[in-house]
Scaffold this motif. Structure first.
Motif, short mmCIF file in Angstrom:
data_model
loop_
_atom_site.label_atom_id
_atom_site.label_comp_id
_atom_site.label_asym_id
_atom_site.label_seq_id
_atom_site.Cartn_x
_atom_site.Cartn_y
_atom_site.Cartn_z
N THR A 129 0.83 -1.20 0.00
CA THR A 129 0.00 0.00 0.00
C THR A 129 0.86 1.25 0.00
O THR A 129 2.01 1.25 0.47
CB THR A 129 -0.93 0.05 1.22
OG1 THR A 129 -0.15 0.13 2.42
CG2 THR A 129 -1.83 -1.17 1.28
N LEU A 130 0.29 2.32 -0.53
CA LEU A 130 0.91 3.64 -0.49
C LEU A 130 -0.18 4.62 -0.12
O LEU A 130 -1.25 4.64 -0.76
CB LEU A 130 1.52 4.00 -1.84
CG LEU A 130 2.24 5.35 -1.92
CD1 LEU A 130 3.46 5.35 -1.01
CD2 LEU A 130 2.66 5.64 -3.37
N GLY A 131 0.06 5.40 0.95
CA GLY A 131 -1.00 6.27 1.44
C GLY A 131 -0.54 7.66 1.80
O GLY A 131 0.67 7.97 1.82
N GLU B 11 -1.28 19.55 13.44
CA GLU B 11 -2.09 19.05 12.32
C GLU B 11 -1.26 18.02 11.54
O GLU B 11 -0.67 18.34 10.51
CB GLU B 11 -2.51 20.20 11.39
CG GLU B 11 -3.25 21.32 12.09
CD GLU B 11 -4.70 20.93 12.38
OE1 GLU B 11 -5.17 19.97 11.75
OE2 GLU B 11 -5.33 21.60 13.20
N MET B 12 -1.23 16.80 12.02
CA MET B 12 -0.35 15.79 11.46
C MET B 12 -0.78 15.35 10.06
O MET B 12 -1.97 15.14 9.80
CB MET B 12 -0.27 14.58 12.39
CG MET B 12 0.44 14.87 13.70
SD MET B 12 0.52 13.41 14.76
CE MET B 12 -1.19 13.21 15.19
N SER B 13 0.21 15.20 9.17
CA SER B 13 -0.05 14.73 7.81
C SER B 13 1.26 14.19 7.23
O SER B 13 2.34 14.47 7.75
CB SER B 13 -0.60 15.85 6.93
OG SER B 13 0.34 16.90 6.81
N GLY B 14 1.15 13.40 6.16
CA GLY B 14 2.35 12.90 5.52
C GLY B 14 2.14 11.55 4.85
O GLY B 14 1.10 10.89 5.02
N ALA B 15 3.13 11.15 4.08
CA ALA B 15 3.06 9.91 3.31
C ALA B 15 3.38 8.70 4.18
O ALA B 15 4.08 8.79 5.19
CB ALA B 15 4.03 9.98 2.14
N ASN B 16 2.86 7.55 3.76
CA ASN B 16 3.13 6.30 4.45
C ASN B 16 3.04 5.15 3.44
O ASN B 16 2.36 5.25 2.41
CB ASN B 16 2.16 6.07 5.62
CG ASN B 16 0.71 6.13 5.20
OD1 ASN B 16 0.11 5.10 4.87
ND2 ASN B 16 0.12 7.33 5.18
N ALA B 17 3.72 4.07 3.75
CA ALA B 17 3.70 2.87 2.90
C ALA B 17 3.58 1.64 3.79
O ALA B 17 3.97 1.67 4.96
CB ALA B 17 4.96 2.79 2.04
N GLY B 18 3.01 0.56 3.23
CA GLY B 18 2.80 -0.60 4.08
C GLY B 18 2.77 -1.91 3.32
O GLY B 18 2.75 -1.96 2.09
N VAL C 3 -6.21 -4.46 -7.70
CA VAL C 3 -5.82 -3.14 -7.18
C VAL C 3 -6.89 -2.66 -6.21
O VAL C 3 -8.07 -3.03 -6.32
CB VAL C 3 -5.62 -2.12 -8.32
CG1 VAL C 3 -4.42 -2.50 -9.17
CG2 VAL C 3 -6.87 -2.02 -9.19
N THR C 4 -6.49 -1.84 -5.23
CA THR C 4 -7.40 -1.38 -4.19
C THR C 4 -7.30 0.13 -3.99
O THR C 4 -6.27 0.75 -4.28
CB THR C 4 -7.10 -2.06 -2.84
OG1 THR C 4 -5.77 -1.65 -2.40
CG2 THR C 4 -7.14 -3.57 -2.96
N LYS D 184 -5.43 5.50 0.84
CA LYS D 184 -4.44 4.53 0.39
C LYS D 184 -4.83 3.89 -0.94
O LYS D 184 -6.00 3.66 -1.21
CB LYS D 184 -4.28 3.40 1.43
CG LYS D 184 -3.89 3.86 2.81
CD LYS D 184 -3.46 2.68 3.69
CE LYS D 184 -4.59 1.71 3.92
NZ LYS D 184 -4.19 0.60 4.83
N VAL D 185 -3.83 3.63 -1.75
CA VAL D 185 -3.98 2.77 -2.93
C VAL D 185 -3.06 1.59 -2.73
O VAL D 185 -2.05 1.66 -2.01
CB VAL D 185 -3.64 3.52 -4.24
CG1 VAL D 185 -4.65 4.62 -4.50
CG2 VAL D 185 -2.23 4.08 -4.19
N GLY D 186 -3.40 0.46 -3.36
CA GLY D 186 -2.59 -0.72 -3.15
C GLY D 186 -2.76 -1.75 -4.24
O GLY D 186 -3.59 -1.61 -5.14
N VAL D 187 -1.96 -2.80 -4.14
CA VAL D 187 -2.02 -3.92 -5.06
C VAL D 187 -1.95 -5.21 -4.25
O VAL D 187 -1.22 -5.27 -3.26
CB VAL D 187 -0.88 -3.84 -6.10
CG1 VAL D 187 0.49 -3.87 -5.44
CG2 VAL D 187 -1.00 -4.96 -7.12
#
Length: 233
Positions: free
Chosen positions: A59-61, A81-88, A195-196, A226-229
């Motif tokens: 995933t990439l979010g 105000e927390m924000s940012g990229a994440n991967a999983g 894909v999700t 999030k988008v994912g595969v």
């Protein structure tokens, strides 16, 4: 003589009837018309896609909207105000009954969902470093290769948190159990790959942090797109 004449008349009558019958049927034999009634059309139902089995995915979010009001001994100098990229990564299994699909999923995400500010002599910073979550996903198959689903689960978040200045020196890393809820959709590309796209909300409750004199309550939470595969085993 009379008998001969009578026989001739009968013979002529029979011949006349035979000729009339032949003339009437000169166009050929016409079969009787039989009404078969209304025949219902045959409708073929497409088979439901096979979603059952184990899978693994990436995933990439992007996290956003993580409001955390920073309070120090009764004062509130600002808000994070927390924000940012994440991967999983994720690993799960699904059971299917007709169009209903349900199953658990274990996922781990890391990244930089964070924010900081300086106000009224204080410097504050918070960052969600990673999240380990056990989710239950319940879905419904609409178009055989498209499924929509709900998400609910428990999560364990690791958070860096600090508030310093005006005598305060709170600098800590803590882990906190919270919850995750959300919605998602998944589309099959073929028998193995899909894909999700997902929306989630994660909330880790309230954590009291103190340096012995000053204290604050950290309230880590955020929204995540999030988008994912996925690869099906």
């Amino acid at each position: 003589m009379r008998a001969v004449r009578l026989n001739a008349i009968l013979a002529a009558s029979v011949a006349s009837l035979a000729l009339g019958s032949l003339a009437a049927n000169a166009g050929g034999y016409t079969p009787p018309v039989v009404d078969a009634g209304v025949v219902a059309p045959v409708v073929e139902t497409a088979p439901v896609g096979n979603w059952q089995g184990g899978y693994a995915g990436l995933t990439l979010g992007y996290g956003f909207g993580g409001d955390d009001d920073v309070g120090i001994n009764g004062t509130t100098p600002g808000s994070l105000e927390m924000s940012g990229a994440n991967a999983g990564i994720r690993l799960g299994y699904r059971w299917q009954r007709d169009r209903w699909v349900v199953g658990p999923e274990l996922g781990f995400e890391g990244g930089n969902i964070d924010d900081s500010f300086s106000a009224d002599g204080y410097d504050a910073e918070s960052k969600v470093k990673n999240v380990l979550a056990l989710r239950l996903k319940t879905g419904y198959v609409f178009e055989n290769d498209i499924m929509v689903y709900g998400i609910a689960g428990v999560a364990r978040g690791k958070v860096d948190y600090s508030v310093t200045g005006n005598g305060a020196d709170i600098d800590d890393t803590y882990t906190k159990t919270g919850y995750i809820v959300g919605l998602g959709a998944e589309k099959m590309i073929n028998d193995r790959w899909s894909v999700t796209g997902e929306y989630e909300y994660a909330n880790f409750g309230k954590e009291n942090l103190s340096d012995g004199t000053y204290e604050t309550n950290a309230t880590a939470k955020f929204h995540n797109l999030k988008v994912g595969v996925n690869f099906k085993f």
